[in-house]
Design a protein around this motif. Structure first.
Motif, PDB file in Angstrom:
ATOM      1  N   SER A 109       0.728  -1.256  -0.380  1.00  0.00           N
ATOM      2  CA  SER A 109      -0.029  -0.147   0.295  1.00  0.00           C
ATOM      3  C   SER A 109       0.958   0.688   0.319  1.00  0.00           C
ATOM      4  N   ASN A 110       2.276   1.125   0.091  1.00  0.00           N
ATOM      5  CA  ASN A 110       2.731   2.148   0.520  1.00  0.00           C
ATOM      6  C   ASN A 110       3.152   2.440  -1.403  1.00  0.00           C
ATOM      7  N   LEU A 157       0.661   3.280  -3.168  1.00  0.00           N
ATOM      8  CA  LEU A 157      -0.361   4.192  -3.283  1.00  0.00           C
ATOM      9  C   LEU A 157       0.387   5.320  -3.090  1.00  0.00           C
ATOM     10  N   PHE A 158       0.616   5.875  -1.969  1.00  0.00           N
ATOM     11  CA  PHE A 158       0.870   7.265  -0.805  1.00  0.00           C
ATOM     12  C   PHE A 158       2.358   6.926  -1.414  1.00  0.00           C
ATOM     13  N   SER A 183       4.416   9.574  -4.869  1.00  0.00           N
ATOM     14  CA  SER A 183       4.639   9.372  -6.172  1.00  0.00           C
ATOM     15  C   SER A 183       5.618   8.634  -6.797  1.00  0.00           C
ATOM     16  N   ASN A 184       7.227   8.591  -5.959  1.00  0.00           N
ATOM     17  CA  ASN A 184       8.332   8.053  -6.773  1.00  0.00           C
ATOM     18  C   ASN A 184       8.317   6.718  -6.077  1.00  0.00           C
ATOM     19  N   PRO A 237      -0.036   2.593  -9.812  1.00  0.00           N
ATOM     20  CA  PRO A 237      -0.967   2.843  -8.331  1.00  0.00           C
ATOM     21  C   PRO A 237      -2.087   2.819  -8.817  1.00  0.00           C
ATOM     22  N   PRO A 249      -6.332   3.237  -7.622  1.00  0.00           N
ATOM     23  CA  PRO A 249      -6.770   4.403  -6.579  1.00  0.00           C
ATOM     24  C   PRO A 249      -7.848   3.557  -5.878  1.00  0.00           C
ATOM     25  N   ASN A 250      -8.396   2.476  -6.288  1.00  0.00           N
ATOM     26  CA  ASN A 250      -9.273   1.470  -5.337  1.00  0.00           C
ATOM     27  C   ASN A 250      -9.147   1.380  -4.105  1.00  0.00           C
TER      28      ASN A 250
END
Lengths: 440, 354
Positions: free
Chosen positions: B309-310, B312-313, B315-316, B338, B340-341
């Protein structure tokens, strides 16, 4: 059939387990079905009990300990063990589970963090030394008035390892010198609330992190607040302090230096303080309710405890001779104050409550209530931060944001941000490509 | 009648000037544990007819298995592996426990048993997932209900030769996510010599395939643990016989199986190793089994999920790939973009991974 076995404290018998086993095996042929044997032994260590239980289980007749009661009998304490004889069929054995849990806890040891707060000279250090029978403040240097003018509230931690009867406790005392000592005490509790919040935050990070094997729990489990006995109840600084902290830590208010008050004065002061606590809506630590199946004696003790708050305490670093015994006390020309004499002060009640009966509950309330409140607040603030973030880069301060109960808005926002990110990344790639083409 | 036996020593003063009383915290903990009760979730895996339900009933001395709860359901082999949970609240000497027995009918019963362990793996991971979701909730429960599988008893048929490929496949995949306790089922068909040689072969094969069954060597905490656990490791897998029938032997009523050539006493360690299994599972190591599930298997799962899940958060992508313990020895794919769900979507893909 009831068999009573009594042994007193100064006669610790290494053969105790042998004696009990002998008794059990001796009378067992006469036991049929489910009968009980009651064995009393005073002040046994928990280790001995555990050993005994293991022997009982291993023995042919599958004894087990049903119930342990602490009975105050005249001059000694008895621990009452009730054994049941089970016929083999019914006995599975998972009743050893509490012992299995204990074995692990005993190996690991416990920790407890206690904060003391109050003006200088209220006897905080002395009380801590009296409670834990240590001398934590050996090399302390007390500041004079001049030096204290510019002093701010500090937070000082003392850690000591205590071991008793095989149980290890890592005790941390958080001291708050400087509290309430300045001329202007506005918000003098802020360093204290900040400290408590820092510990919560540290725990929150650790708990949300990847490696959770050895999380250190530095959260403050209890705060003893010392109210001076000289006034007529709570002062404004007392009220403000307690209100600033009552939702972050378990507060136990104490009347300090209670040896300057007569019993009547103490009673009046206690009533007054209880009234004001109610009036100002201060949430001090509440003792949990007794279960309905506890014995009457326990319930009675519990009731007395509740009616006695706030505790009026006296501490002492000196041992004096009183009534032919050496006790902790204070020697005055008009008499000797004994710290552990229940008719002199509530020290024994405080110690029993803090250490012997409610230490675990204090930790539980800290974890389940105060910490959870902090955590919930923290998470809500973070999701608000995500919502307000107009910047394109989104980095969460902790590894994971909980999304199991997101509101629809937050999810939409996250989706939007992700799409934005994708678009920006594409734009960047296009730009890089263009620059690359230009160069060629 | 009361027999009063008294050993009297000196009178002691009530003031205990050298006793703080911190050992009383153990009693406080015990009180709380007794009030709260305990939970234990055990899964049984093996072909039909190996005596799984009977063994559960024998272990807990009451009808806790799925078959006992639904006695009138016709015995049929399901087309795929099913997962059926049955929970009971049991009590003994004031200690209350919620026991959940998870049965897996259909395992190993098909003609083609490829990947029949997958639904089981998915179930185990699902329990970890639901615990994780509860843990990261904002308003989480004081005591998160624990449905994680603490222990998986794997039934090896008493062929007397060696492990079958299915056994190796199953244990290889699942020993990394759950505590496996292998047992030799229906061991009353093996003589003592056959039993010993069978066990030796099994142990060797487990070692050769890198399968760590409970108690795993790497989780021994100290020398004392290692000593106790080494003894257990020398005895696995336990050769067990189950029974819920009582017979009279030497004036005592015991659980057993009566044949023309003698009565097999289930709890007699000269006959079979049921008593050792029971002691291990219930009387001495139950808490340890739960601890390893919570602090090792669950944490491994959690770390893997957090690392996913990292993505997802940030940007790089991270500079170096985060250390990800693999659940089943297969490399995991990092998704290119990533999604978005939210966290839940990733999970579906992983749990069906081969």
């Amino acid at each position: 059939m009831t068999v009573c076995y009594k042994k007193t404290q100064n006669n610790p018998s290494s053969n105790f387990t042998d004696k009990i086993t002998h008794i059990l095996l001796f009378i067992s042929p006469w036991l049929r079905g489910t009968q009980h044997i009651r064995c009393t032994q005073s002040c046994t260590s928990f280790q001995e009990l555990l050993k005994l239980e293991i022997i009982a289980y291993k023995s042919e007749h599958k004894y087990g300990i049903l119930r342990k009661n602490k009975v105050q009998h005249k001059h000694t304490e008895h621990l009452c063990l009730l054994f049941f004889v089970f016929q083999e069929k019914q006995y599975v054995g998972f009743a050893t589970l509490p012992n299995q849990v204990h074995r692990k806890s005993v190996k690991k040891g416990f920790d407890f963090t206690l904060m003391v707060a109050g003006e200088s000279g209220m006897g905080k250090s002395t009380l801590v030394n009296s409670l834990f029978l240590t001398d934590l403040y050996k090399d302390r240097k007390l500041l004079n008035a001049e030096e204290r003018i510019n002093q701010t509230v500090e937070i000082i931690k003392h850690t000591v390892d205590i071991e008793e009867k095989g149980v290890k406790l890592k005790l941390t005392i958080v001291d708050t010198p400087g509290f309430g000592d300045a001329v202007n005490n506005n918000e003098c509790w802020k360093p204290i609330t900040d400290y408590i919040d820092q510990q919560f935050e540290q725990y929150f990070r650790d708990e949300s992190g990847l490696n959770r094997k050895n999380i250190q729990d530095n959260r403050v489990h209890c705060c003893l607040y010392f109210i001076p006995p000289f006034g007529h109840g709570l002062r404004p600084v007392d009220v403000e302090f307690m209100k600033a902290l009552h939702e972050k830590v378990n507060i136990i208010p104490l009347i300090a230096k209670a040896d300057c008050l007569t019993p009547n004065e103490i009673k009046k002061l206690k009533d007054r303080i209880r009234e004001e606590i109610d009036k100002f809506g201060i949430k001090v630590y509440q003792f949990p309710e007794c279960d309905s199946d506890e014995d009457e004696e326990f319930k009675q003790l519990d009731k007395e405890l509740k009616e006695c708050t706030p505790f009026a305490v006296i501490g002492s670093n000196t041992v004096v001779e009183a009534r032919g015994q050496r006790v902790r006390g204070r020697l005055y020309p008009w008499g000797i104050v004994e710290v552990e004499n229940q008719s002199h002060c509530d020290f024994v009640k405080l110690r029993n409550m803090l250490i012997r009966s409610h230490m675990h509950d204090l930790k539980d309330v800290t974890c389940d209530v105060h910490y959870e409140n902090y955590r919930a607040q923290c998470i809500q603030e973070m999701t608000r931060y995500v919502r307000n973030e107009s910047d394109n880069r989104m980095e969460s301060p902790i590894p994971i944001l909980p999304l199991s109960t997101p509101d629809v808005d937050t999810e939409k926002l996250i989706k939007m941000k992700d799409e934005e990110l994708k678009r920006m990344q594409e734009m960047l790639n296009k730009m890089q490509q263009q620059m690359h083409d230009k160069e060629q | 009648s009361t027999a009063f036996v008294q050993w009297v020593g000196e009178k002691t003063p009530i003031s205990d000037t050298s006793y703080v009383g911190i050992d009383a915290i153990l009693e406080q903990m015990r009180r709380k544990a007794m009030k709260q009760g305990f939970e234990f979730n055990v899964m049984v895996v093996g072909q039909s007819g190996l005596g799984k339900s009977t063994l559960m009933n024998t272990l807990f001395k009451s009808k806790v298995s799925r078959k006992s709860v639904q006695p009138n359901v016709e015995e049929r082999i399901p087309k795929t592996v099913e997962i059926k949970s049955v929970s009971h609240d049991v009590e003994e000497k004031g200690v209350r426990m919620k026991l959940t027995v998870i049965d897996t009918p259909g395992f190993g019963d098909q003609i083609n048993n490829e990947n029949c362990w997958q639904p089981i793996m998915k179930f185990i991971n699902d329990q970890y997932e639901s615990y994780l979701q509860e843990e990261i909730n904002i308003n989480r429960k004081k005591r998160i209900p624990d449905s994680r599988v603490h222990c998986c008893i794997y039934f090896i048929p008493p062929t007397g030769h060696c492990l079958r490929p299915l056994d190796v496949e199953f244990m290889r995949h699942l020993s990394k996510v759950v505590n496996i306790v292998p047992v030799i089922a229906k061991a009353d068909t093996l003589t003592l010599e056959e039993r010993d040689s069978f066990k030796k072969t099994i142990r060797e094969e487990l070692r050769a395939n890198g399968i760590d069954v409970y108690p795993q060597k790497e989780f021994d905490e100290d020398a004392e643990d290692r000593m106790i656990n080494d003894k257990i490791r020398e005895m696995t897998p336990f050769a067990v016989v189950g029974s819920d029938q009582e017979y009279q032997v030497n004036g005592k009523r015991i659980l057993g199986r009566k044949t023309k050539w003698g009565t097999i006493e289930v709890e007699n360690i000269a006959h079979c190793e049921f008593a050792y299994l029971r002691d291990l599972l219930i009387r001495t190591h139950m808490q340890n089994i739960k601890d390893i599930t919570c602090s090792i298997h669950y944490e491994t799962y959690r770390v893997r999920r957090l690392n996913e899940s990292n993505i997802l958060f940030t940007s790089n992508p991270p500079d170096h790939p985060a250390v990800q313990p693999k659940a089943n020895g297969q490399p995991e794919e990092q998704p290119a973009t990533p999604q978005p769900n939210g966290v839940a979507a990733q999970h579906e893909a992983l749990s069906h991974e081969m």
